[in-house]
Design a protein around this motif. Structure first.
Motif, PDB file in Angstrom:
ATOM      1  N   PRO A 222      48.674   9.667  15.360  1.00 29.13           N
ATOM      2  CA  PRO A 222      48.786  10.570  14.205  1.00 29.13           C
ATOM      3  C   PRO A 222      48.793  12.045  14.567  1.00 29.13           C
ATOM      4  CG  PRO A 222      47.297   8.763  13.686  1.00 29.13           C
ATOM      5  CD  PRO A 222      47.612   8.654  15.156  1.00 29.13           C
ATOM      6  N   TYR A 248      56.546  16.118  11.030  1.00 28.65           N
ATOM      7  CA  TYR A 248      57.032  15.009  10.200  1.00 28.65           C
ATOM      8  C   TYR A 248      57.874  14.040  11.026  1.00 28.65           C
ATOM      9  CZ  TYR A 248      55.722  18.815   7.138  1.00 28.65           C
ATOM     10  OH  TYR A 248      55.052  19.855   6.558  1.00 28.65           O
ATOM     11  N   HIS A 249      57.243  13.577  12.071  1.00 27.42           N
ATOM     12  CA  HIS A 249      57.847  12.686  13.064  1.00 27.42           C
ATOM     13  C   HIS A 249      58.603  11.536  12.421  1.00 27.42           C
ATOM     14  CE1 HIS A 249      57.188   9.028  15.679  1.00 27.42           C
ATOM     15  NE2 HIS A 249      57.811   9.828  16.542  1.00 27.42           N
ATOM     16  N   THR A 252      57.116   8.039  11.729  1.00 27.12           N
ATOM     17  CA  THR A 252      55.737   7.900  11.223  1.00 27.12           C
ATOM     18  C   THR A 252      55.331   8.968  10.222  1.00 27.12           C
ATOM     19  OG1 THR A 252      54.707   9.232  12.975  1.00 27.12           O
ATOM     20  CG2 THR A 252      55.068   6.885  13.447  1.00 27.12           C
ATOM     21  N   GLY A 253      56.067  10.079  10.158  1.00 30.18           N
ATOM     22  CA  GLY A 253      55.701  11.166   9.257  1.00 30.18           C
ATOM     23  C   GLY A 253      54.563  12.032   9.766  1.00 30.18           C
ATOM     24  N   SER A 254      54.007  11.717  10.930  1.00 32.55           N
ATOM     25  CA  SER A 254      52.870  12.473  11.463  1.00 32.55           C
ATOM     26  C   SER A 254      53.345  13.779  12.097  1.00 32.55           C
ATOM     27  CB  SER A 254      52.119  11.634  12.504  1.00 32.55           C
ATOM     28  OG  SER A 254      52.985  11.273  13.569  1.00 32.55           O
ATOM     29  N   SER A 255      52.406  14.715  12.284  1.00 26.64           N
ATOM     30  CA  SER A 255      52.735  16.011  12.869  1.00 26.64           C
ATOM     31  C   SER A 255      51.825  16.322  14.048  1.00 26.64           C
ATOM     32  CB  SER A 255      52.609  17.123  11.815  1.00 26.64           C
ATOM     33  OG  SER A 255      53.584  16.975  10.804  1.00 26.64           O
ATOM     34  N   CYS A 289      51.042  23.336  10.239  1.00 24.12           N
ATOM     35  CA  CYS A 289      51.807  22.655  11.274  1.00 24.12           C
ATOM     36  C   CYS A 289      51.929  23.498  12.542  1.00 24.12           C
ATOM     37  CB  CYS A 289      53.205  22.319  10.750  1.00 24.12           C
ATOM     38  SG  CYS A 289      53.187  21.046   9.467  1.00 24.12           S
ATOM     39  N   PRO A 391      50.923  11.940   5.871  1.00 27.07           N
ATOM     40  CA  PRO A 391      51.659  13.137   6.269  1.00 27.07           C
ATOM     41  C   PRO A 391      51.296  14.357   5.434  1.00 27.07           C
ATOM     42  CG  PRO A 391      53.128  11.239   6.031  1.00 27.07           C
ATOM     43  CD  PRO A 391      51.810  10.863   5.422  1.00 27.07           C
ATOM     44  N   GLY A 394      57.100  16.282   4.326  1.00 23.43           N
ATOM     45  CA  GLY A 394      58.225  15.500   4.808  1.00 23.43           C
ATOM     46  C   GLY A 394      58.558  14.340   3.899  1.00 23.43           C
ATOM     47  N   LEU A 397      57.020   7.711   5.506  1.00 24.60           N
ATOM     48  CA  LEU A 397      55.746   7.010   5.698  1.00 24.60           C
ATOM     49  C   LEU A 397      56.000   5.825   6.620  1.00 24.60           C
ATOM     50  CD1 LEU A 397      54.242   6.906   2.084  1.00 24.60           C
ATOM     51  CD2 LEU A 397      53.181   7.948   4.087  1.00 24.60           C
TER      52      LEU A 397
END
Length: 470
Positions: A222, A248-249, A252-255, A289, A391, A394, A397
């Motif tokens: 994450p 907003y990978h 996965t939406g993670s940063s 971010c 997230p 973005g 999910l």
């Protein structure tokens, strides 16, 4: 046949007819050759003009959904004989992602915004402005580095997000994938190794494999790439580059968190590798971010971004930021392989940036996506889905149902007309995964909600379908 036409909707009546008939064919599993109600009867039952129904049917004939038989009217067409992928994926796997969608399936896991979300008036205005003021843009090639006016606007954008650079260090490309391809060709050769995140962007995996580059996998967490796993990998390998998606990978939406970002830069300096940072969703940014290119990096970070996801994929405008020396090399290859990028498309994007239209559009988009993200997370929580990360913004999910089995998920999605992007498509080896990429911009659709709820604990799929009227 009740088509449920909404005369107050922004969607044209003819398109509503096409969508409703396609859904009726799909939901009822209507066999090829089945005759549809007559044009006259369908128009009468739904208070429509016969000309609208005829136009809709003719459109579906052109799409291959219906066929016209003399004396029998319109019938369901025989589907063409094709080899079809059971699962759908956006840009990562098949050409089918970009094909027409005549049966109107919901692309719940795709990588772009719904057509209905786009505001075409602003782009139309920019196009008219370009054709009025820059006739050269209609007929001439762009310059090797890209349209100067656009690059000046990009320099201002990069300055606002604290990325220190110069205009001669910016190169325009035909989207982020084009930028990645140029970088791979210039920086790498067959047999070289690079670090990639898993799960990650499938198209990047295939680009690298096409050029014979070895992929070294590091799990995504994450907060970014797993630092412990990366350090262990670096004990045995000397990669040339690390590819990372900071904000907003995908999927996965993670940063990226600050601590991970700083450690990545330390490792890049110590082990002498470059970091290629993709930021195609960066304009949807949240204040907290972290970008690698905005931190002191001694020229080790190459920044890649694009307007395809936020503005228009049809314009195909992206860019990268690197050292002036590398940009010169990349520009030569860009000219050699494609004679440059579209001056016209770059002029349109430059106009939208210069008049403030793009900034205002992104603000509205960010707010709308935030609302859809919150609503989708609530549904997933209610139905006990597992979510990889919450997230900060973005559109993605990364989630999996808590109880339902794989075959039940497939069957329910097929019945509802929902096309999925499963976890296997975001793994370099295609290894099976229970995780799914969910695009929250599509998740409010009743078919998506029915699928998410049907996969909840002790749920009966048929009961959920009856409850939702699908």
């Amino acid at each position: 046949m009740d088509l449920g036409i909404d005369r107050q909707a922004l969607v044209p009546v003819v398109q509503q007819i096409v969508t409703a008939v396609a859904q009726w064919i799909r939901n009822n599993q209507v066999s090829p050759g089945t005759r549809l109600p007559s044009v006259r009867q369908l128009a009468l039952d739904n208070l429509l003009s016969q000309s609208n129904v005829i136009e809709a049917f003719e459109r579906m004939v052109a799409q291959g959904v219906l066929a016209h038989r003399q004396g029998a009217g319109f019938v369901v067409a025989q589907p063409p004989v094709t080899t079809e992928c059971q699962w759908y994926e956006g840009a990562e796997l098949t050409w089918g992602a970009f094909a027409d969608n005549p049966l109107g399936e919901l692309k719940l896991g795709c990588g772009w915004l719904p057509d209905a979300w786009h505001e075409s008036d602003d782009i139309s205005y920019a196009i008219r402005e370009v054709t009025r003021t820059d006739t050269a843009g209609l007929f001439n090639y762009s310059t090797p580095l890209g349209l100067p006016a656009l690059r000046e606007q990009l320099l201002r954008r990069l300055t606002r997000i604290h990325i220190a650079t110069r205009v001669d260090c910016i190169l325009t490309t035909a989207g982020a994938s084009h930028a990645q391809d140029l970088l791979i060709r210039v920086l790498l050769k067959a047999g070289d190794s690079v670090v990639v995140e898993t799960p990650g962007y499938g198209n990047l995996y295939r680009q690298l494999a096409f050029h014979g580059v070895q992929l070294l996998e590091v799990p995504r967490t994450p907060g970014g790439p797993d630092i412990a796993a990366l350090e262990a990998l670096l004990q045995h390998h000397r990669p040339k580059c690390l590819f990372v998606h900071s904000l907003y990978h995908n999927p996965t939406g993670s940063s990226l968190c600050r601590a991970v970002a700083e450690r990545l830069l330390e490792l890049a300096r110590r082990e002498n590798f470059l970091i290629i940072e993709e930021d195609v969703f960066g304009d949807l940014q949240h204040p907290s971010c972290t970008r690698l290119a905005a931190l002191p990096h001694e020229g080790r970070v190459i920044y890649v971004a694009s307007f395809s996801k936020t503005l228009s994929s049809a314009l195909r405008v992206g860019y990268l930021c690197a050292s002036a020396t590398l940009v010169t090399q990349l520009a030569s290859l860009k000219t050699l392989t494609g004679l440059g990028t579209s001056r016209f498309a770059e002029a349109v994007v430059g106009t939208l940036l210069a008049n403030g239209t793009y900034r205002k559009w992104v603000q509205r988009l960010r707010k709308r996506l935030s609302m859809e993200m919150a609503a989708t997370l609530q549904v997933l929580e209610d139905e006990e889905w597992e979510v990889f990360a919450v997230p900060a913004g973005g559109m993605f999910l990364w989630a999996r149902p808590g109880a339902a089995d794989h075959s039940r998920l497939q069957a329910c999605a097929r019945r509802l007309g929902v096309l999925l992007s499963p976890g296997a498509l975001f793994n370099p080896t295609g290894e099976y995964s229970e995780w799914l990429r969910i695009n929250v911009a599509y998740a409010a659709d009743q078919r998506a909600l029915a699928l998410l709820r049907a996969m909840g604990p002790a749920r009966s799929t048929s009961t959920v379908l009856k409850t939702t009227g699908l």
